[in-house]
Design an enzyme around this catalytic site. Structure first.
Site, PDB file in Angstrom:
ATOM      1  CE1 TYR A 224       7.988  13.297  -1.114  1.00 14.57           C
ATOM      2  CE2 TYR A 224       9.541  14.771  -0.035  1.00 14.57           C
ATOM      3  CZ  TYR A 224       9.273  13.795  -0.969  1.00 14.57           C
ATOM      4  OH  TYR A 224      10.267  13.324  -1.772  1.00 14.57           O
TER       5      TYR A 224
ATOM      6  CE  LYS B  65       9.014  16.919  -2.910  1.00 10.07           C
ATOM      7  NZ  LYS B  65      10.193  16.146  -3.267  1.00 10.07           N
TER       8      LYS B  65
ATOM      9  CG  HIS C  14      -6.687  -0.808   0.169  1.00  7.67           C
ATOM     10  ND1 HIS C  14      -6.649  -1.676   1.241  1.00  7.67           N
ATOM     11  CD2 HIS C  14      -5.543  -1.013  -0.522  1.00  7.67           C
ATOM     12  CE1 HIS C  14      -5.534  -2.380   1.201  1.00  7.67           C
ATOM     13  NE2 HIS C  14      -4.840  -1.995   0.137  1.00  7.67           N
TER      14      HIS C  14
ATOM     15  NE  ARG D 291       7.166  19.800  -6.088  1.00  9.19           N
ATOM     16  CZ  ARG D 291       8.492  19.669  -6.015  1.00  9.19           C
ATOM     17  NH1 ARG D 291       9.186  19.379  -7.108  1.00  9.19           N
ATOM     18  NH2 ARG D 291       9.127  19.812  -4.870  1.00  9.19           N
TER      19      ARG D 291
ATOM     20  CG  LEU E 205       9.023  15.742  -8.235  1.00  5.01           C
ATOM     21  CD1 LEU E 205       7.787  15.064  -7.657  1.00  5.01           C
ATOM     22  CD2 LEU E 205       9.973  16.103  -7.121  1.00  5.01           C
TER      23      LEU E 205
ATOM     24  CD  GLU F 281      12.498  11.834 -11.083  1.00  2.00           C
ATOM     25  OE1 GLU F 281      12.532  13.063 -10.934  1.00  2.00           O
ATOM     26  OE2 GLU F 281      11.564  11.129 -10.638  1.00  2.00           O
TER      27      GLU F 281
ATOM     28  NE  ARG G 236      -3.190  -1.934   5.931  1.00  3.23           N
ATOM     29  CZ  ARG G 236      -3.443  -2.693   4.863  1.00  3.23           C
ATOM     30  NH1 ARG G 236      -4.490  -3.496   4.841  1.00  3.23           N
ATOM     31  NH2 ARG G 236      -2.646  -2.662   3.794  1.00  3.23           N
TER      32      ARG G 236
END
Ligand SMILES: Cc1ncc(COP(=O)(O)O)c(C=O)c1O
Length: 287
Positions: free
Chosen positions: A32, A151, A104, A51, A208, A184, A102
């Site tokens: 995101y 991210k 992996h 990014r 990040l 961070e 579902r």
């Protein structure tokens, strides 16, 4: 009502729907971005999109758009949301998509889910150390994963750390690794100032690659009037620093005056913050 973009369609945010089998929902399997726009002008749009492209490549999700195509889409979305505010944050979320079960491993032949929406953000803070909002932090050991440079939408580690600060009345949690070195914040990067020098942890897998961090470093170097270094920063240095700042697209450069209940430096917003924030504010739309 905010207008969202979902898989090629514009629609009211409250009407946007995805399947519960979407891998973003099941696994946090996605990337995101949050990009600020002030009065229709973006800050760091290209670095944000680059990014995002790097993150998608790192986890092998197809980037369904070119950088130019993304720019057009987001500028269009911002224009469609002009009624919700003068200043907008644009959230962009790309998950691996919806599988039929579902399971992996990365599935074949599944199209990524692309979701974007806008939300109102505050006016920038004044470049005035007597008026700016001051932050209070708690410090805690960084217990997230080893790929914090991606991210990812899987933010539970960050959410739990943020909650540690929030539940104790602080604004953020400042994180340090097993060597007592700052990484961070749970949703921001960190800088200290000591004897007039601005210092921020190096860019590695523990943090990040913040776009605000990058713009600060680049604009301060271009300006040339302040000294800035990227290097390891220990918590002892933080506790003895003259200033501490946290940075992000929504906070810009936020001065921290309290850490773990104790004053940072003399407990007031520092002069270097004001100079750095003036430099950043004057050039942020160039990035
Ligand atoms: C963990 C983390 N670090 C740093 C940042 C700052 O990044 P940026 O300046 O690109 O907003 C964020 C922003 O969301 C974040 O979540």
């Amino acid at each position: 009502m905010s207008i969202a973009y979902l898989n090629g369609e514009y629609l009211p945010l409250a009407e946007a729907r995805i399947s519960p089998l979407d891998r973003g929902f099941l696994f946090g399997d996605g990337i995101y971005e949050v990009i600020p726009y002030y009065g229709g002008k973006s800050v760091g749009l290209m670095p944000h999109l680059n990014r995002m492209a790097d993150g998608l490549a790192a986890i092998e999700i197809k980037n369904s758009n070119t950088i130019e195509g993304w720019k057009e889409l987001l500028d269009d979305l911002v224009a469609r949301n002009s009624d919700i505010g003068e200043n907008l944050g644009v959230y962009v979320h790309i998950s691996r998509g919806t599988d039929v079960k579902r399971y992996h491993p990365y599935p074949e032949g599944v199209e990524p889910t692309v979701f974007c929406f806008c939300f109102a953000i505050k006016d920038p803070e004044p470049v005035d150390r007597t008026k700016v909002t001051q932050y209070s932090l708690v410090s805690t050991e960084d217990l997230r994963w080893q790929r914090c440079h991606i991210k990812s939408t899987a933010l539970l580690g960050n959410v739990m750390h943020f909650q540690e600060g929030y539940s104790t009345g602080s604004d953020e949690a400042l994180l340090y690794n097993a060597n007592n070195e700052v990484t961070e914040g749970s949703s921001c990067n960190a800088f200290i100032v000591k004897d007039g020098v601005i210092i921020t942890p190096i860019q590695d897998n523990q943090i990040l690659p913040g776009i605000t961090r990058r713009i600060i470093i680049d604009s301060i170097k271009a300006d040339g009037s302040l000294k800035i270094e990227e290097r390891t920063v220990t918590m002892d240095e933080v506790r003895n620093a003259d200033e501490l700042w946290i940075t992000s697209s929504s906070k810009e450069i936020a001065p921290v005056t309290k850490l773990d209940g104790k004053p940072v430096g003399n407990g007031e917003v520092g002069e270097i913050w004001e100079k750095a924030f003036a430099i950043y504010s004057a050039s942020k739309f160039d990035y």
